[in-house]
Write a protein that holds these residues in place. Structure first.
Motif, mmCIF file in Angstrom:
data_model
loop_
_atom_site.group_PDB
_atom_site.id
_atom_site.type_symbol
_atom_site.label_atom_id
_atom_site.label_comp_id
_atom_site.label_asym_id
_atom_site.label_seq_id
_atom_site.Cartn_x
_atom_site.Cartn_y
_atom_site.Cartn_z
ATOM 1 N N LEU A 13 76.568 -9.036 17.124
ATOM 2 C CA LEU A 13 75.448 -9.232 16.222
ATOM 3 C C LEU A 13 75.663 -10.526 15.461
ATOM 4 O O LEU A 13 76.377 -10.590 14.478
ATOM 5 C CB LEU A 13 75.317 -8.045 15.273
ATOM 6 N N ASP A 14 75.049 -11.577 15.953
ATOM 7 C CA ASP A 14 75.262 -12.921 15.444
ATOM 8 C C ASP A 14 73.945 -13.468 14.932
ATOM 9 O O ASP A 14 73.123 -13.945 15.688
ATOM 10 C CB ASP A 14 75.806 -13.805 16.571
ATOM 11 N N VAL A 15 73.717 -13.348 13.637
ATOM 12 C CA VAL A 15 72.488 -13.863 13.054
ATOM 13 C C VAL A 15 72.811 -15.199 12.418
ATOM 14 O O VAL A 15 73.614 -15.261 11.489
ATOM 15 C CB VAL A 15 71.910 -12.896 12.004
ATOM 16 N N PRO A 16 72.216 -16.291 12.927
ATOM 17 C CA PRO A 16 72.500 -17.597 12.342
ATOM 18 C C PRO A 16 72.205 -17.602 10.848
ATOM 19 O O PRO A 16 71.238 -17.004 10.392
ATOM 20 C CB PRO A 16 71.541 -18.531 13.082
ATOM 21 N N ASN A 17 73.052 -18.249 10.101
ATOM 22 C CA ASN A 17 72.900 -18.390 8.650
ATOM 23 C C ASN A 17 72.942 -17.054 7.911
ATOM 24 O O ASN A 17 72.414 -16.940 6.820
ATOM 25 C CB ASN A 17 71.606 -19.128 8.311
ATOM 26 N N ALA A 18 73.559 -16.028 8.517
ATOM 27 C CA ALA A 18 73.614 -14.719 7.857
ATOM 28 C C ALA A 18 74.344 -14.796 6.534
ATOM 29 O O ALA A 18 74.040 -14.056 5.608
ATOM 30 C CB ALA A 18 74.287 -13.697 8.766
ATOM 31 N N ASP A 19 75.298 -15.719 6.425
ATOM 32 C CA ASP A 19 76.038 -15.841 5.179
ATOM 33 C C ASP A 19 75.194 -16.441 4.063
ATOM 34 O O ASP A 19 75.555 -16.392 2.910
ATOM 35 C CB ASP A 19 77.308 -16.671 5.391
ATOM 36 N N SER A 20 74.018 -16.964 4.388
ATOM 37 C CA SER A 20 73.178 -17.565 3.363
ATOM 38 C C SER A 20 72.126 -16.584 2.847
ATOM 39 O O SER A 20 71.176 -16.989 2.195
ATOM 40 C CB SER A 20 72.501 -18.825 3.910
ATOM 41 N N GLY A 21 72.279 -15.302 3.148
ATOM 42 C CA GLY A 21 71.387 -14.298 2.600
ATOM 43 C C GLY A 21 70.106 -14.098 3.387
ATOM 44 O O GLY A 21 69.138 -13.589 2.845
ATOM 45 N N LEU A 22 70.066 -14.450 4.660
ATOM 46 C CA LEU A 22 68.855 -14.295 5.439
ATOM 47 C C LEU A 22 68.708 -12.920 6.063
ATOM 48 O O LEU A 22 67.724 -12.665 6.732
ATOM 49 C CB LEU A 22 68.773 -15.374 6.528
ATOM 50 N N TRP A 23 69.667 -12.042 5.881
ATOM 51 C CA TRP A 23 69.512 -10.670 6.349
ATOM 52 C C TRP A 23 68.460 -10.027 5.451
ATOM 53 O O TRP A 23 68.552 -10.066 4.237
ATOM 54 C CB TRP A 23 70.830 -9.913 6.228
ATOM 55 N N VAL A 24 67.464 -9.451 6.059
ATOM 56 C CA VAL A 24 66.360 -8.869 5.314
ATOM 57 C C VAL A 24 66.445 -7.356 5.412
ATOM 58 O O VAL A 24 66.529 -6.800 6.509
ATOM 59 C CB VAL A 24 65.002 -9.366 5.870
ATOM 60 N N SER A 25 66.416 -6.708 4.274
ATOM 61 C CA SER A 25 66.437 -5.254 4.240
ATOM 62 C C SER A 25 65.233 -4.705 5.001
ATOM 63 O O SER A 25 64.119 -5.198 4.858
ATOM 64 C CB SER A 25 66.395 -4.776 2.784
ATOM 65 N N GLY A 26 65.476 -3.711 5.849
ATOM 66 C CA GLY A 26 64.409 -3.090 6.605
ATOM 67 C C GLY A 26 64.159 -3.698 7.972
ATOM 68 O O GLY A 26 63.387 -3.157 8.747
ATOM 69 N N VAL A 27 64.783 -4.832 8.271
ATOM 70 C CA VAL A 27 64.619 -5.445 9.594
ATOM 71 C C VAL A 27 65.648 -4.833 10.525
ATOM 72 O O VAL A 27 66.829 -4.760 10.201
ATOM 73 C CB VAL A 27 64.800 -6.981 9.535
ATOM 74 N N ASP A 28 65.187 -4.371 11.674
ATOM 75 C CA ASP A 28 66.064 -3.721 12.646
ATOM 76 C C ASP A 28 66.713 -4.772 13.546
ATOM 77 O O ASP A 28 66.251 -5.040 14.644
ATOM 78 C CB ASP A 28 65.270 -2.712 13.472
ATOM 79 N N TYR A 29 67.781 -5.396 13.053
ATOM 80 C CA TYR A 29 68.499 -6.409 13.826
ATOM 81 C C TYR A 29 69.188 -5.801 15.040
ATOM 82 O O TYR A 29 69.328 -6.450 16.066
ATOM 83 C CB TYR A 29 69.538 -7.114 12.949
ATOM 84 N N ILE A 30 69.624 -4.562 14.929
ATOM 85 C CA ILE A 30 70.362 -3.916 16.012
ATOM 86 C C ILE A 30 69.484 -3.739 17.247
ATOM 87 O O ILE A 30 69.928 -3.993 18.365
ATOM 88 C CB ILE A 30 70.945 -2.554 15.557
ATOM 89 N N ALA A 31 68.238 -3.338 17.082
ATOM 90 C CA ALA A 31 67.349 -3.146 18.234
ATOM 91 C C ALA A 31 67.139 -4.462 18.972
ATOM 92 O O ALA A 31 67.188 -4.507 20.205
ATOM 93 C CB ALA A 31 66.009 -2.557 17.791
ATOM 94 N N GLY A 32 66.918 -5.539 18.235
ATOM 95 C CA GLY A 32 66.754 -6.854 18.858
ATOM 96 C C GLY A 32 68.016 -7.290 19.572
ATOM 97 O O GLY A 32 67.963 -7.836 20.681
ATOM 98 N N TRP A 33 69.155 -7.030 18.949
ATOM 99 C CA TRP A 33 70.424 -7.404 19.568
ATOM 100 C C TRP A 33 70.670 -6.603 20.839
ATOM 101 O O TRP A 33 71.116 -7.149 21.844
ATOM 102 C CB TRP A 33 71.571 -7.206 18.583
ATOM 103 N N ARG A 34 70.351 -5.312 20.820
ATOM 104 C CA ARG A 34 70.536 -4.483 22.025
ATOM 105 C C ARG A 34 69.691 -4.996 23.180
ATOM 106 O O ARG A 34 70.150 -5.052 24.322
ATOM 107 C CB ARG A 34 70.188 -3.024 21.725
ATOM 108 N N GLU A 35 68.447 -5.366 22.904
ATOM 109 C CA GLU A 35 67.582 -5.908 23.950
ATOM 110 C C GLU A 35 68.173 -7.213 24.494
ATOM 111 O O GLU A 35 68.219 -7.428 25.707
ATOM 112 C CB GLU A 35 66.184 -6.155 23.389
ATOM 113 N N ALA A 36 68.642 -8.061 23.593
ATOM 114 C CA ALA A 36 69.261 -9.320 24.016
ATOM 115 C C ALA A 36 70.548 -9.061 24.785
ATOM 116 O O ALA A 36 70.854 -9.759 25.754
ATOM 117 C CB ALA A 36 69.529 -10.208 22.795
#
Length: 98
Positions: A13-36
């Motif tokens: 699970l590699d979200v670019p710029n995640a350390d800059s606070g771009l993770w958004v509450s309620g966004v299902d990053y895991i589903a997108g990552w699984r598809e990828a």
């Protein structure tokens, strides 16, 4: 499969710029990552079948800021050049896949 190469600790699970606070509450990053991940695994199997080493060129699953799956190709320049030549040799004269 994508986690079986040399860089398996950095795959995932590699979200670019995640350390800059771009993770958004309620966004299902895991589903997108699984598809990828499924798409990256498919491409990695094709690369292996074409004689490439995954330590030289590989597909890596990731997500973007909206949680959409993204597959990135990473590799040594010579391996990527070789892959480009393989793809070009299979393209038709109109720039499309044969």
């Amino acid at each position: 499969m994508t986690g079986s190469g040399e860089g398996w600790l950095s795959d995932g699970l590699d979200v670019p710029n995640a350390d800059s606070g771009l993770w958004v509450s309620g966004v299902d990053y895991i589903a997108g990552w699984r598809e990828a991940r499924e798409a990256a695994d498919c491409l990695n199997r094709a690369l292996l079948g074409a004689g490439f080493e995954l330590s030289a060129v590989r597909a890596v699953a990731s997500t973007n800021e909206e949680g959409r799956g993204v597959v990135r190709l990473t590799g040594w320049p010579d391996a990527v050049d070789r892959l480009a030549r393989v793809l070009e040799s299979h393209a038709d004269g109109n720039g499309g896949a044969a």
